[in-house]
Write a protein that holds these residues in place. Structure first.
Motif: not given
Length: 319
Positions: A306-314, A68-73, A90-97
């Motif tokens: 919130e994450y993709f449209l408002n750049d806000n990570l909950l 998943a090279p394009n995975l962000k969240y 975390g190493e790949r910059g993928v956020k987790v909620s």
């Protein structure tokens, strides 16, 4: 100015139908049209996935992250995130909620349901009735009223369990190193987890799975239980040594148990747990209510927006 590319959202393990429709209606998202997928289907979609919404069935480990090279969240539609490799994310910059609190009431109620099922033998009695039997004397049970109930882990779910038990007029003890007291008059803090196992008629587990709790319920604690006591686990399977549990049940160290969670899920077909008559098993149903799925779905959709449209990570969860 860089053109906006619609994030590709993959819902892996199911979602309330109305909530999924509301997610599909978000014009800024490209949502895969199926909300419940096999693991092979998920693997095929990983190369273009921007976000995954998962429950317990999908495990986001290194293998999936490599695909998943394009995975962000990644959103865990529930509380526990032990099925996500948060270090690798975390190493790949993928956020987790996660979606904290949404499943709490359902999980607490299921723990109480397991208590009643184990105490009154309702699952076994139903099975014999369906097979033409009428084994009334065989299934004499015990009451929950006035029993000593021990709660190991007194976070949000453990506290709800204590409240739901109030009508049974119990004496409740809890052990939790991160909680000092309860505002409920019938609840007191035990000095140790050993005290819970030594003194309580019913013990229910509500701790998270982490290094400190992995395998913490083992033969040493089973040996301290009263022979009439029962154990319920609707939290995380890995906190109980299942080999020790099987031995303890066979040897009569405790009377019976009810488990909703297991070290390996789905539970293996040849698991010894399936052969123990005084062990009630359910397939990780703690969060499996319509109400809980509505709540977790609504939270997950809001988090994606919130994450993709408002750049806000909950509700971020870090390693």
């Amino acid at each position: 100015m860089e053109a906006f590319v619609k994030p590709f959202i993959v819902v892996c393990d199911g979602m309330d139908a109305d909530v999924f429709a509301s997610l599909q209606a978000v014009s800024e998202f490209d949502v895969h049209p199926k909300a419940k997928l096999t693991q092979d289907e998920i693997k095929e979609l990983l190369p273009k996935a921007s976000a995954l919404v998962i429950r317990s069935a999908t495990k986001v480990q290194e293998e999936y992250l490599e695909l998943a090279p394009n995975l962000k969240y990644v959103i865990r539609a529930g509380a526990g995130t032990d099925n996500i490799d948060k270090v690798k994310c975390g190493e790949r910059g993928v956020k987790v909620s996660n979606t904290p609190g949404a499943n709490n009431n359902s999980a607490a109620e299921h723990a109480v349901a397991l208590m009643m099922t184990v105490l009154r033998h309702t699952a076994a009695a139903d099975a014999t009735m369906k097979n033409g039997g009428w084994d009334k004397s065989k299934y004499t049970g015990n009451e929950l009223t006035n029993k000593k109930v021990g709660i190991v882990g007194f976070g949000q779910i453990g506290k709800i369990v204590a409240k739901r038990l109030q009508g049974f007029e119990p004496e409740v003890k809890f052990f939790d190193p991160f909680c000092e007291s309860s505002d409920l008059a019938y609840v007191s803090k035990a000095q140790s987890v050993e005290e819970i196992f030594e003194t309580c008629d019913i013990i229910t587990l509500h701790t998270p799975l982490m290094e400190e709790t992995k395998g913490m319920i083992n033969k040493d604690l089973f040996n301290k239980m009263q022979s009439h006591a029962i154990l319920v686990n609707a939290s995380r399977g890995g906190i109980v040594n299942e080999e020790d549990l099987v031995s303890a049940l066979k040897e009569g160290k405790l009377k019976a148990a009810g488990f909703d969670v297991f070290a390996t899920e789905p539970l293996e077909e040849d698991s010894p747990l399936r052969q123990i008559p005084n062990l009630v098993l359910t397939p990780h149903l703690g969060a499996a209510t319509d109400e809980a799925q509505l709540r977790v779905g609504e939270m997950a959709v809001n988090q994606l927006k919130e994450y993709f449209l408002n750049d806000n990570l909950l509700h971020e969860v870090k390693a």
